[in-house]
Design a protein around this motif. Sequence first.
Motif, PDB file in Angstrom:
ATOM      1  N   ILE A   1      30.059  41.046  62.460  1.00  0.00           N
ATOM      2  CA  ILE A   1      28.700  41.492  62.150  1.00  0.00           C
ATOM      3  C   ILE A   1      28.030  40.406  61.320  1.00  0.00           C
ATOM      4  CG2 ILE A   1      27.322  43.242  60.977  1.00  0.00           C
ATOM      5  CD1 ILE A   1      29.607  45.225  61.553  1.00  0.00           C
ATOM      6  N   HIS A   2      26.914  39.906  61.831  1.00  0.00           N
ATOM      7  CA  HIS A   2      26.164  38.847  61.160  1.00  0.00           C
ATOM      8  C   HIS A   2      24.801  39.403  60.756  1.00  0.00           C
ATOM      9  CE1 HIS A   2      29.109  35.861  62.396  1.00  0.00           C
ATOM     10  NE2 HIS A   2      29.062  36.391  63.612  1.00  0.00           N
ATOM     11  N   THR A   3      24.722  39.963  59.563  1.00  0.00           N
ATOM     12  CA  THR A   3      23.459  40.539  59.091  1.00  0.00           C
ATOM     13  C   THR A   3      22.977  39.906  57.792  1.00  0.00           C
ATOM     14  OG1 THR A   3      24.592  42.263  57.840  1.00  0.00           O
ATOM     15  CG2 THR A   3      23.998  42.788  60.127  1.00  0.00           C
ATOM     16  N   GLY A   4      23.695  38.914  57.317  1.00  0.00           N
ATOM     17  CA  GLY A   4      23.346  38.315  56.042  1.00  0.00           C
ATOM     18  C   GLY A   4      24.016  38.997  54.856  1.00  0.00           C
ATOM     19  N   LEU A   5      24.764  40.049  55.138  1.00  0.00           N
ATOM     20  CA  LEU A   5      25.533  40.752  54.102  1.00  0.00           C
ATOM     21  C   LEU A   5      27.005  40.506  54.360  1.00  0.00           C
ATOM     22  CD1 LEU A   5      23.705  44.218  54.149  1.00  0.00           C
ATOM     23  CD2 LEU A   5      23.315  42.344  52.545  1.00  0.00           C
ATOM     24  N   THR A   6      27.758  40.341  53.294  1.00  0.00           N
ATOM     25  CA  THR A   6      29.203  40.186  53.459  1.00  0.00           C
ATOM     26  C   THR A   6      29.816  41.536  53.847  1.00  0.00           C
ATOM     27  OG1 THR A   6      29.750  40.723  51.170  1.00  0.00           O
ATOM     28  CG2 THR A   6      29.224  38.393  51.667  1.00  0.00           C
ATOM     29  N   LYS A   7      31.039  41.482  54.318  1.00  0.00           N
ATOM     30  CA  LYS A   7      31.752  42.715  54.646  1.00  0.00           C
ATOM     31  C   LYS A   7      31.879  43.595  53.409  1.00  0.00           C
ATOM     32  CE  LYS A   7      35.929  44.494  56.772  1.00  0.00           C
ATOM     33  NZ  LYS A   7      37.201  44.206  57.443  1.00  0.00           N
ATOM     34  N   ALA A   8      32.150  42.992  52.268  1.00  0.00           N
ATOM     35  CA  ALA A   8      32.284  43.750  51.014  1.00  0.00           C
ATOM     36  C   ALA A   8      30.953  44.398  50.631  1.00  0.00           C
ATOM     37  CB  ALA A   8      32.782  42.847  49.895  1.00  0.00           C
ATOM     38  N   GLU A   9      29.862  43.651  50.765  1.00  0.00           N
ATOM     39  CA  GLU A   9      28.547  44.223  50.439  1.00  0.00           C
ATOM     40  C   GLU A   9      28.218  45.389  51.367  1.00  0.00           C
ATOM     41  OE1 GLU A   9      26.186  40.307  48.698  1.00  0.00           O
ATOM     42  OE2 GLU A   9      26.371  40.571  50.879  1.00  0.00           O
ATOM     43  N   ARG A  10      28.481  45.201  52.658  1.00  0.00           N
ATOM     44  CA  ARG A  10      28.230  46.287  53.608  1.00  0.00           C
ATOM     45  C   ARG A  10      29.091  47.500  53.282  1.00  0.00           C
ATOM     46  NH1 ARG A  10      30.069  44.944  58.299  1.00  0.00           N
ATOM     47  NH2 ARG A  10      30.746  42.848  57.867  1.00  0.00           N
ATOM     48  N   GLY A  11      30.328  47.256  52.893  1.00  0.00           N
ATOM     49  CA  GLY A  11      31.224  48.354  52.531  1.00  0.00           C
ATOM     50  C   GLY A  11      30.765  49.092  51.290  1.00  0.00           C
ATOM     51  N   ASP A  12      30.327  48.340  50.285  1.00  0.00           N
ATOM     52  CA  ASP A  12      29.844  48.966  49.043  1.00  0.00           C
ATOM     53  C   ASP A  12      28.605  49.824  49.301  1.00  0.00           C
ATOM     54  OD1 ASP A  12      31.880  47.683  47.657  1.00  0.00           O
ATOM     55  OD2 ASP A  12      30.566  46.124  46.813  1.00  0.00           O
TER      56      ASP A  12
ATOM     57  N   ASP B   1      20.170  51.314  43.997  1.00  0.00           N
ATOM     58  CA  ASP B   1      20.595  50.201  43.143  1.00  0.00           C
ATOM     59  C   ASP B   1      21.653  49.336  43.821  1.00  0.00           C
ATOM     60  OD1 ASP B   1      18.842  51.049  41.170  1.00  0.00           O
ATOM     61  OD2 ASP B   1      20.403  52.058  39.980  1.00  0.00           O
ATOM     62  N   ILE B   2      22.654  49.961  44.415  1.00  0.00           N
ATOM     63  CA  ILE B   2      23.741  49.215  45.072  1.00  0.00           C
ATOM     64  C   ILE B   2      23.180  48.428  46.258  1.00  0.00           C
ATOM     65  CG2 ILE B   2      25.908  49.435  46.385  1.00  0.00           C
ATOM     66  CD1 ILE B   2      26.258  49.984  43.377  1.00  0.00           C
ATOM     67  N   ALA B   3      22.322  49.066  47.061  1.00  0.00           N
ATOM     68  CA  ALA B   3      21.729  48.378  48.214  1.00  0.00           C
ATOM     69  C   ALA B   3      20.846  47.218  47.763  1.00  0.00           C
ATOM     70  CB  ALA B   3      20.942  49.366  49.066  1.00  0.00           C
ATOM     71  N   SER B   4      20.058  47.435  46.738  1.00  0.00           N
ATOM     72  CA  SER B   4      19.184  46.373  46.220  1.00  0.00           C
ATOM     73  C   SER B   4      20.003  45.206  45.694  1.00  0.00           C
ATOM     74  CB  SER B   4      18.271  46.917  45.130  1.00  0.00           C
ATOM     75  OG  SER B   4      17.370  47.856  45.663  1.00  0.00           O
ATOM     76  N   ASP B   5      21.062  45.510  44.930  1.00  0.00           N
ATOM     77  CA  ASP B   5      21.922  44.460  44.383  1.00  0.00           C
ATOM     78  C   ASP B   5      22.581  43.641  45.491  1.00  0.00           C
ATOM     79  OD1 ASP B   5      21.260  45.314  41.840  1.00  0.00           O
ATOM     80  OD2 ASP B   5      23.179  46.326  41.468  1.00  0.00           O
ATOM     81  N   ALA B   6      22.860  44.292  46.630  1.00  0.00           N
ATOM     82  CA  ALA B   6      23.491  43.602  47.755  1.00  0.00           C
ATOM     83  C   ALA B   6      22.476  42.843  48.613  1.00  0.00           C
ATOM     84  CB  ALA B   6      24.250  44.609  48.627  1.00  0.00           C
ATOM     85  N   GLY B   7      21.197  43.052  48.340  1.00  0.00           N
ATOM     86  CA  GLY B   7      20.161  42.425  49.162  1.00  0.00           C
ATOM     87  C   GLY B   7      19.950  43.137  50.482  1.00  0.00           C
ATOM     88  N   ASP B   8      20.363  44.399  50.548  1.00  0.00           N
ATOM     89  CA  ASP B   8      20.222  45.211  51.772  1.00  0.00           C
ATOM     90  C   ASP B   8      18.916  45.989  51.698  1.00  0.00           C
ATOM     91  OD1 ASP B   8      20.411  46.896  53.945  1.00  0.00           O
ATOM     92  OD2 ASP B   8      22.368  47.730  53.395  1.00  0.00           O
ATOM     93  N   GLU B   9      17.846  45.324  52.070  1.00  0.00           N
ATOM     94  CA  GLU B   9      16.516  45.928  51.981  1.00  0.00           C
ATOM     95  C   GLU B   9      16.370  47.154  52.889  1.00  0.00           C
ATOM     96  OE1 GLU B   9      16.984  42.627  52.392  1.00  0.00           O
ATOM     97  OE2 GLU B   9      16.178  41.773  50.541  1.00  0.00           O
ATOM     98  N   ALA B  10      17.005  47.127  54.054  1.00  0.00           N
ATOM     99  CA  ALA B  10      16.882  48.257  54.979  1.00  0.00           C
ATOM    100  C   ALA B  10      17.478  49.530  54.378  1.00  0.00           C
ATOM    101  CB  ALA B  10      17.547  47.933  56.314  1.00  0.00           C
TER     102      ALA B  10
END
Length: 159
Positions: free
Chosen positions: A5-16, A124-133
Amino acid sequence: MTATIHTGLTKAERGDVAEELTKVLADSFAVYLKTHGYHWNVRGPEFFSFHNLLEQQYTDMWNALDDIAERIRALGVLAPQSYSAFGNLTSIKDGDPEKEATDMLKELMQDHETLIATTRKAVDIASDAGDEASADLMTQRLAAHEKFAWMLRSTLGGR
């Protein structure tokens, strides 16, 4: 097949992020079930207005459940799908159909406040990970639950 998965988020960020969204999904499902049950079982002189208010709220929540679960899947994580999984993840207690109407509304108001806290943490967790969606979806759900809590509070005569 395991796809990368190439979304700009690491696997750990996506998991969190998915972990927090899963908690929001579980709490949302529990509040949905309770709201729908109270819609069926509310009684008293304000029956019609309470019945309709709860229908508006559970309909919104039902539609949101799919959005939240699909976001979890977009992050590459499986969404929970069983009552036991939701039961293990949620902090919302089951409702009691024997309660008086105003007690039902008070309990739902408190449940929305619990869900607001769960959702804020996910934002907060999504914002910290840069997951705007995910942050955007959670912000929308946050606004909805704040509105629902306000409507219930106002119906009960509070500010």
